[in-house]
Design a protein around this motif. Structure first.
Motif, short mmCIF file in Angstrom:
data_model
loop_
_atom_site.label_atom_id
_atom_site.label_comp_id
_atom_site.label_asym_id
_atom_site.label_seq_id
_atom_site.Cartn_x
_atom_site.Cartn_y
_atom_site.Cartn_z
N GLY A 1 0.94 -1.02 0.17
CA GLY A 1 0.19 -0.13 -0.06
C GLY A 1 0.61 1.75 -0.19
N VAL A 2 2.37 0.68 0.74
CA VAL A 2 3.04 2.67 0.33
C VAL A 2 3.82 2.45 -0.84
CG1 VAL A 2 4.64 3.61 1.73
CG2 VAL A 2 3.09 2.20 2.91
N ASN A 3 3.93 2.99 -1.70
CA ASN A 3 4.31 3.59 -3.08
C ASN A 3 6.24 3.30 -2.40
OD1 ASN A 3 3.60 3.94 -5.73
ND2 ASN A 3 4.04 6.17 -5.65
N VAL A 4 6.30 2.52 -2.45
CA VAL A 4 7.63 1.82 -2.71
C VAL A 4 8.50 2.40 -3.73
CG1 VAL A 4 9.24 1.04 -0.98
CG2 VAL A 4 6.72 -0.32 -0.73
N PRO A 5 9.37 2.65 -3.67
CA PRO A 5 10.30 3.17 -5.34
C PRO A 5 10.79 1.87 -6.29
CG PRO A 5 11.60 3.55 -3.70
CD PRO A 5 10.75 3.18 -2.69
N ARG A 6 10.69 1.52 -7.18
CA ARG A 6 11.06 0.56 -8.13
C ARG A 6 11.96 0.80 -8.95
NH1 ARG A 6 5.79 -2.50 -8.23
NH2 ARG A 6 5.85 -2.32 -5.54
N PRO A 7 13.62 0.74 -8.78
CA PRO A 7 14.28 1.53 -9.31
C PRO A 7 14.66 0.11 -10.72
CG PRO A 7 15.31 0.73 -7.68
CD PRO A 7 14.34 0.34 -7.78
N PRO A 8 14.14 0.67 -12.04
CA PRO A 8 14.18 -0.46 -13.21
C PRO A 8 15.86 -1.05 -13.13
CG PRO A 8 14.04 1.84 -14.06
CD PRO A 8 14.37 1.99 -12.46
N LYS A 9 16.25 -2.35 -13.30
CA LYS A 9 17.22 -2.99 -13.50
C LYS A 9 18.31 -2.64 -14.05
CE LYS A 9 17.01 -7.21 -13.03
NZ LYS A 9 18.12 -7.14 -11.80
N GLY A 10 19.32 -2.59 -13.96
CA GLY A 10 20.34 -2.23 -14.80
C GLY A 10 20.45 -3.02 -16.03
N LYS A 11 21.75 -2.52 -16.91
CA LYS A 11 22.00 -3.53 -17.87
C LYS A 11 22.60 -5.19 -18.03
CE LYS A 11 22.61 -0.34 -21.51
NZ LYS A 11 23.85 0.54 -22.15
N GLY A 12 23.84 -5.44 -16.67
CA GLY A 12 24.37 -6.19 -16.23
C GLY A 12 23.32 -6.65 -15.55
N GLU A 13 23.94 -8.50 -14.84
CA GLU A 13 22.94 -8.92 -14.37
C GLU A 13 22.95 -8.91 -12.97
OE1 GLU A 13 21.74 -11.25 -17.59
OE2 GLU A 13 21.71 -11.89 -14.56
N VAL A 14 24.39 -8.08 -12.57
CA VAL A 14 24.76 -7.93 -11.22
C VAL A 14 25.22 -6.17 -11.31
CG1 VAL A 14 24.07 -9.30 -9.59
CG2 VAL A 14 26.02 -9.22 -10.96
N CYS A 15 24.94 -5.48 -10.40
CA CYS A 15 26.25 -4.15 -10.01
C CYS A 15 27.68 -4.45 -9.58
CB CYS A 15 25.58 -3.18 -8.88
SG CYS A 15 25.89 -1.79 -9.14
N VAL A 16 28.05 -3.35 -9.33
CA VAL A 16 29.68 -3.88 -9.14
C VAL A 16 29.48 -4.78 -7.52
CG1 VAL A 16 31.33 -2.04 -10.19
CG2 VAL A 16 29.40 -1.71 -7.65
N ALA A 17 28.20 -4.59 -7.00
CA ALA A 17 28.65 -5.24 -5.84
C ALA A 17 26.75 -5.72 -5.20
CB ALA A 17 28.89 -4.29 -4.87
N ASP A 18 26.91 -6.28 -4.42
CA ASP A 18 25.35 -7.33 -4.14
C ASP A 18 23.86 -5.63 -4.14
OD1 ASP A 18 24.07 -9.34 -1.56
OD2 ASP A 18 23.43 -9.15 -4.12
N THR A 19 22.60 -6.16 -4.35
CA THR A 19 22.40 -5.10 -4.91
C THR A 19 21.85 -4.62 -2.90
OG1 THR A 19 20.84 -6.55 -6.35
CG2 THR A 19 19.88 -4.33 -5.26
N ASP A 20 21.48 -5.67 -1.90
CA ASP A 20 21.61 -4.45 -0.97
C ASP A 20 22.99 -4.27 -0.45
OD1 ASP A 20 21.55 -8.15 0.17
OD2 ASP A 20 19.97 -7.31 -1.50
N TYR A 21 24.02 -4.28 -0.70
CA TYR A 21 25.07 -3.87 -0.49
C TYR A 21 24.85 -2.46 -1.39
CZ TYR A 21 29.49 -2.31 -0.12
OH TYR A 21 31.26 -1.74 0.79
#
Lengths: 190, 260, 407
Positions: free
Chosen positions: A68-88
Motif C-alpha cells: 500500500g506504500v508507494n515504494v520505489p522500484r528502480p529499473p534494472k540495470g543493463k548487466g546481471e549484477v552491479c559492482v556489488a550486491d543489490t543490498d550492499y
C-alpha cells in the motif's frame, strides 16, 4: 559523583565513535573482492535485520510488510549484477561514491569498476523517444529512489546524467564479435 | 586482438554464468587499452614503462608540462582554443564577460616598435601555485604529477583563487549548465580552469589543444614529462632557451614558452 | 561612587515600525541571495574579471567596522579610560551585530552557499581565508564572553583579562582581513604588507564613526541624554583615526609610486581611472579624511552635535569608497602578464575591466546592514546595553576623581 559522570561520558564517547565507524567497517568488509563479481557480500551483524527484508523485496518485486506504500522500484540495470550486491549497493553506494571521487580526483585512480560513467551507462533509462533520460526526468534511475526518500543529490549539477552520445547507441554485443567488443570498450574508455 | 569465440562461452539460462562474459569483456578491454596507451605514448616520445596503470595513484615521478613555440603559432589561428572548448564542453560567445575560457590566444604587441606576436595562455600549472595557497577549503590543489586542478566537490565558489592567479587562468561558472561532457564535469557556482586534459593524460593520451595544434601542421605545442630526461620536451627544454610567463614571481610553471 | 544605570529600550510604535522596515530589508536581501543562487551569478554584475563586487565591499566594510567598534570597549577595559566605560556594553553588542551582518553577506554570495558545512570542516591552513573563518567565529565567542563578564554580577575581575583577549584578537582579525588582499602577489594593486596596518587603522576609523552614528541616533530616538563632553572626546578620537588612515594610505601610494613596476596601477588609481580616481580623491581622501578632520577640529564646529554626526556619515561614505577602490579598483586594473607589452585577447586581457553593480548585489549588501542593525536594536530592547543617561552630569563624579588625582 563527579568522577562517575566523567567515566560515563568517556565511555559514551568511545562507544559513539566505535558505532560511527561501523559503516566504514561494513563497507570494507562487505565489499566483494576484485574478480568475484556476483559473489554475495557477507552481511555484517547490524545489516542482517534489514537485509532479509530487502532481499525478499528484490526477489519478488513486492514489498512484504509495507503493502500500500508507494515504494520505489528502480529499473534494472543493463548487466546481471552491479559492482556489488543489490543490498550492499542500496546501503553503501553513497559511501562508495564519496570515497571513490576523492581517489579519482586527487589520486588519479580511474578504474572501470568504480567509474561513475560506467554506473550511468549501465543504469540508463530510455524515455519515450528511445533516448536516455536526464536527471530532469522523474524516471531517471537515481531519481526513482531519491525522490521517494527526499534526499536531494547534487551530483548532476556538474556530472552528465546520461551516457555520452557514442555509447548510447552501442550496446554490449551478443556473442563474441571481437571487433564490436573492441569498439565498445574503446568508447567506454573515454 | 584475435577474432573467434570467447574461451568461456556465454551460457544460456540462469545460474552464475554471468561472470564469464563480464570477465572476458574485462580482459579484452585491458588488453586493448594497454596496447592503445603504449602506442600513443611511444608516438609522443614517452616510454611505456613510464605509463601509470589506471588503478595506481599518481606520483611525483612524472611532472607534466607543455612547451609552446611562439614563433610557430599562427597569428589568427585558434585551433587550440576551439579544440579545448569542444573537448571540455565550455561554450564561447553569448556573454564574453562571464563565459568561461580555459585557454585563450593573447596578442602581444611591443608599443615601441609595433612588433606583434600571439601565444596561447592557459593555466600554467605552477609548481608553487598561488591559487592552491589561497583556497580556504583546499579544493584548488596540485596533483602529485604537477597538474593543478579544482576539486569541484569541495569548491564553495568564493572566487579567491581567481583573484590570486597571476595568469587570469580561472573562470567562474555563472549559470546553470546542461549536457556536460561526461569526462569533464563542470557546474554552476564552482571555479574551473585548464585541467591539462587530465582525463586524457590519465589514459595515456595528450591534451586536446596539443593534438589540434599538431593537426594544423604548425606543431607549436608539445606535451610531455618534464621529469623524464628522455622525453622530447625535456630534450628541447635542455637544448633551447625557454621562458615562463611572469617567471619573476618564482612559481615555476609547467608551461614553458620558446621565442616569446 | 556612582554606578552607571543601564535600561532596556522601551517598546513603542517607533520601535515596531523600525523593526518592520529592517525586516523588509532583510527579506529583500534574502530574496536577492536566493535569486543569485538559483540563476547563478550571471544575474549580478560580477564576472570573470571582477570576481568580487559590491557584496564584498559591504561585507568587508561591516567586518572591518565590527572590529573597530569594539575599540570603545577596549579603551575602557584595556587602556583604562573610565569615560568610555558606560559605552563598553553597547560597543560589544555592535561588534557582534556588525560581524554577523558582514558574514551573512559574505556567505550568501558564495557560488555554493550550500557547502558552508564543507567550508567549516575542511581547511587549508595556508590560506588566510581559512584562518579568518576561525578569527571571525572566535571573535563572536570572545565578545559574547566579554559582554557576559561585563553584565554579570561578581565578574568584574574578569573584565580586564577578557578585554585584553578581545583587543589582541581584534588586531589579529583585522590584520587577517587586510592580508586577504595584502598577500596576493599576482595583482599590482595588492601585494603590499601595509595592507594589514592600513586595515587596522581603517577599522578604528570606520568603527568609531559607525559607533558615533549609532549611539547619537539611538539616544535621540530613545530620549536619552548624551553629554557634550563625551561627544567632544569621541569626535576628537575620530579625527585622530581618520588621520591615521590618511597616513597609511599616503605611505602605501608613495611607496608604490617609487617603484616603476607599480607605475601603471598607481597612475590608474590616482590619475586616469575615472570612477576609481574620483572615489579615491573625492571619496576616500576628502570626504573620508580631510573634511571630517576639519569638522571635528575646527572650534566653530567641533562641539556641535550635527557637525559630529555629519563627520561620522562622511567617514562611513569615505570608508565605503576606500573599500570600493581597494577591492574593485584592484581587480579592474588588468593583470600584467608581459611587462612593458600591450596585451589583448578574447578574455579581456590588457583592458580595464568594467563593472556595473546590479540590484541583487545592492539588496544583499543592504540586507546585511539591516541584519546588523536588527541584532543591535533587538539586543538593546531585550537586555541592558544602553545607559539610562550619558549626560555630563552623570559623568561628574568621574571627572572630579580624575581632577583630584591629577592635582
Amino acid at each position: 559523583m563527579k568522577s562517575r559522570i566523567v567515566i560515563i561520558l568517556l565511555l559514551s564517547t568511545v562507544v559513539i565513535f566505535w558505532l560511527e565507524a561501523a559503516p566504514a567497517r561494513a563497507v570494507e568488509s562487505g565489499l566483494p573482492k576484485t574478480g568475484t563479481i556476483g559473489a554475495v557480500a557477507p552481511s555484517t551483524g547490524e545489516a542482517k535485520i534489514c537485509t532479509a527484508e530487502l532481499r525478499q523485496m528484490s526477489r519478488s518485486g513486492k514489498p512484504p510488510l509495507t503493502a500500500g506504500v508507494n515504494v520505489p522500484r528502480p529499473p534494472k540495470g543493463k548487466g546481471e549484477v552491479c559492482v556489488a550486491d543489490t543490498d550492499y549497493m542500496r546501503r553503501f553506494h553513497m559511501d562508495l561514491l564519496a570515497h571513490q571521487r576523492d581517489d579519482t580526483v586527487r589520486e588519479g585512480i580511474r578504474t572501470k569498476r568504480f567509474s561513475l560513467k560506467e554506473c550511468i551507462a549501465c543504469h540508463v533509462v530510455n524515455g519515450p523517444d528511445a533516448q536516455p533520460v536526464t536527471y530532469d526526468n522523474p524516471n531517471h534511475f537515481c531519481r526513482v529512489c531519491h525522490d521517494y526518500t527526499g534526499v536531494k543529490i547534487r551530483c548532476f549539477e556538474c556530472h552528465a546524467s546520461r551516457p555520452p552520445l557514442g555509447l548510447r547507441s552501442t550496446l554490449p554485443p551478443q556473442g563474441g564479435d571481437a571487433k564490436a567488443l573492441a569498439r565498445y570498450l574503446k568508447d567506454v574508455e573515454q | 586482438m584475435s577474432g573467434g569465440r570467447p574461451a568461456t562461452g556465454a551460457r544460456r539460462g540462469g545460474g552464475n554464468a554471468t561472470s564469464s562474459r563480464r570477465d572476458f569483456l574485462r580482459g579484452a578491454g585491458a588488453f586493448t587499452v594497454t596496447l592503445a596507451a603504449g602506442v600513443t605514448l611511444m608516438a609522443y616520445g614517452e616510454t611505456p614503462a613510464a605509463a601509470r596503470q589506471p588503478g595506481e595513484p599518481v606520483t611525483s615521478k612524472q611532472r607534466w608540462g607543455l612547451l609552446i613555440d611562439v614563433s610557430r603559432c599562427g597569428d589568427g589561428c585558434t585551433a587550440c582554443v576551439t579544440a579545448c572548448a569542444e573537448e571540455n564542453g565550455w561554450k564561447q560567445g553569448g556573454n564574453p564577460l562571464t563565459d568561461a575560457q580555459w585557454i585563450r590566444k593573447v596578442t602581444i604587441r611591443n608599443p615601441k616598435n609595433g612588433v606583434t606576436r600571439s601565444a596561447p595562455v592557459m593555466c600554467q600549472h605552477c609548481a608553487d601555485p598561488p591559487c592552491v595557497d589561497v583556497c580556504p577549503t583546499g579544493a584548488s590543489f596540485k596533483r602529485a604529477d604537477g597538474i593543478v586542478l579544482v576539486d569541484k566537490h569541495t569548491c564553495i565558489g568564493c572566487r579567491y583563487c581567481m583573484l590570486a592567479c597571476p595568469y587570469k587562468a580561472r573562470s567562474f561558472v555563472h549559470e546553470p549548465l546542461q549536457d556536460q561532457k561526461p569526462y569533464a564535469p563542470r557546474g554552476k557556482g564552482t571555479v574551473e580552469s585548464c585541467t591539462m586534459c587530465v582525463h586524457r593524460v590519465d589514459t595515456g593520451r595528450i591534451p586536446a589543444c596539443v593534438e589540434a595544434c599538431s593537426a594544423t601542421g604548425n606543431g607549436a605545442m608539445l606535451f610531455g614529462d618534464l621529469n623524464d630526461p628522455g622525453s622530447e620536451i625535456s630534450k628541447r627544454v635542455a637544448q633551447y632557451p625557454t621562458s615562463q610567463i611572469r617567471a619573476d614571481l618564482g612559481l615555476d610553471p609547467g608551461v614553458r614558452y620558446r621565442n616569446l | 561612587m556612582q554606578r552607571t544605570v543601564y535600561t532596556e529600550l522601551r517598546p513603542g510604535i517607533g520601535f515596531a515600525s523600525l523593526l518592520a522596515l529592517l525586516g523588509a530589508a532583510i527579506a529583500a536581501g534574502l530574496g536577492a541571495a536566493l535569486y543569485m543562487e538559483k540563476y547563478g551569478h550571471i544575474v549580478t554584475g560580477m564576472n570573470n574579471q571582477i570576481a568580487w563586487g559590491l557584496p564584498h565591499v559591504f561585507a568587508v566594510f561591516l567586518i572591518v567596522s565590527a572590529s573597530g567598534v569594539l575599540n570603545v570597549a577596549s579603551l575602557a577595559s584595556v587602556f583604562e579610560r573610565a569615560a568610555y566605560k558606560p559605552l563598553a556594553r553597547l560597543s560589544g553588542l555592535l561588534a557582534i551585530a556588525l560581524l554577523a551582518g558582514g558574514l551573512a553577506v559574505l556567505v550568501l554570495d558564495l557560488g555554493r552557499p550550500d557547502r558552508l558545512i564543507v567550508a567549516m570542516t575542511t581547511y587549508n591552513f595556508k590560506s588566510i581565508f581559512a584562518w579568518n573563518i576561525f578569527l571571525y567565529t572566535g571573535f563572536m565567542a570572545i565578545v559574547a564572553g566579554y559582554l557576559f563578564v561585563q553584565m554579570s554580577r561578581g565578574m568584574e575581575r574578569y573584565v580586564k583579562p577578557v578585554g585584553w583577549l578581545a583587543f589582541v584578537w581584534r588586531l589579529a582579525l583585522t590584520t587577517g582581513t587586510g592580508s586577504i588582499f595584502g598577500w596576493l602577489v599576482a595583482r599590482q594593486g595588492y601585494d603590499a604588507a601595509i595592507m594589514a596596518p592600513l586595515f587596522v587603522a581603517m577599522s578604528l576609523s570606520f568603527g568609531l564613526a559607525v559607533f558615533i552614528l549609532f549611539v547619537l541616533v539611538t539616544c535621540a530616538a530613545a530620549g536619552r541624554e548624551f553629554g557634550a563632553d563625551l561627544l567632544v572626546r569621541l569626535a576628537r578620537l575620530l579625527g585622530i583615526f581618520a588621520g591615521a588612515v590618511l597616513y597609511f594610505t599616503a605611505v602605501q601610494h608613495l611607496t608604490a609610486l617609487y617603484a616603476a613596476e607599480h607605475g601603471g596601477v598607481e597612475r590608474f588609481i590616482l590619475l586616469d581611472g575615472g570612477l576609481y580616481t574620483g572615489l579615491f580623491w573625492g571619496g576616500q581622501v576628502v570626504l573620508g579624511g580631510l573634511l571630517p578632520m576639519a569638522l571635528v577640529y575646527l572650534p566653530a564646529t567641533g562641539r556641535s552635535r550635527i557637525a559630529v554626526l555629519f563627520a561620522s556619515v562622511l567617514v562611513v561614505l569615505g570608508g565605503l569608497a576606500q573599500i570600493y577602490v581597494i577591492i574593485i579598483g584592484g581587480q579592474a586594473y588588468p593583470l600584467v602578464l608581459f611587462p612593458g607589452m600591450e596585451e589583448s585577447s578574447s578574455f579581456q586581457d590588457g583592458v580595464v575591466a568594467s563593472y556595473m553593480p546590479s540590484l541583487p548585489e545592492l539588496l544583499l549588501g543592504l540586507g546585511g546592514v539591516a541584519l546588523a542593525l536588527t541584532i543591535a536594536v533587538i539586543g538593546m530592547r531585550v537586555l541592558r546595553f544602553l545607559p539610562a543617561t550619558l549626560g555630563d552630569a552623570a559623568d561628574e563624579p568621574r571627572r572630579e576623581r580624575a581632577a583630584s588625582a591629577g592635582s
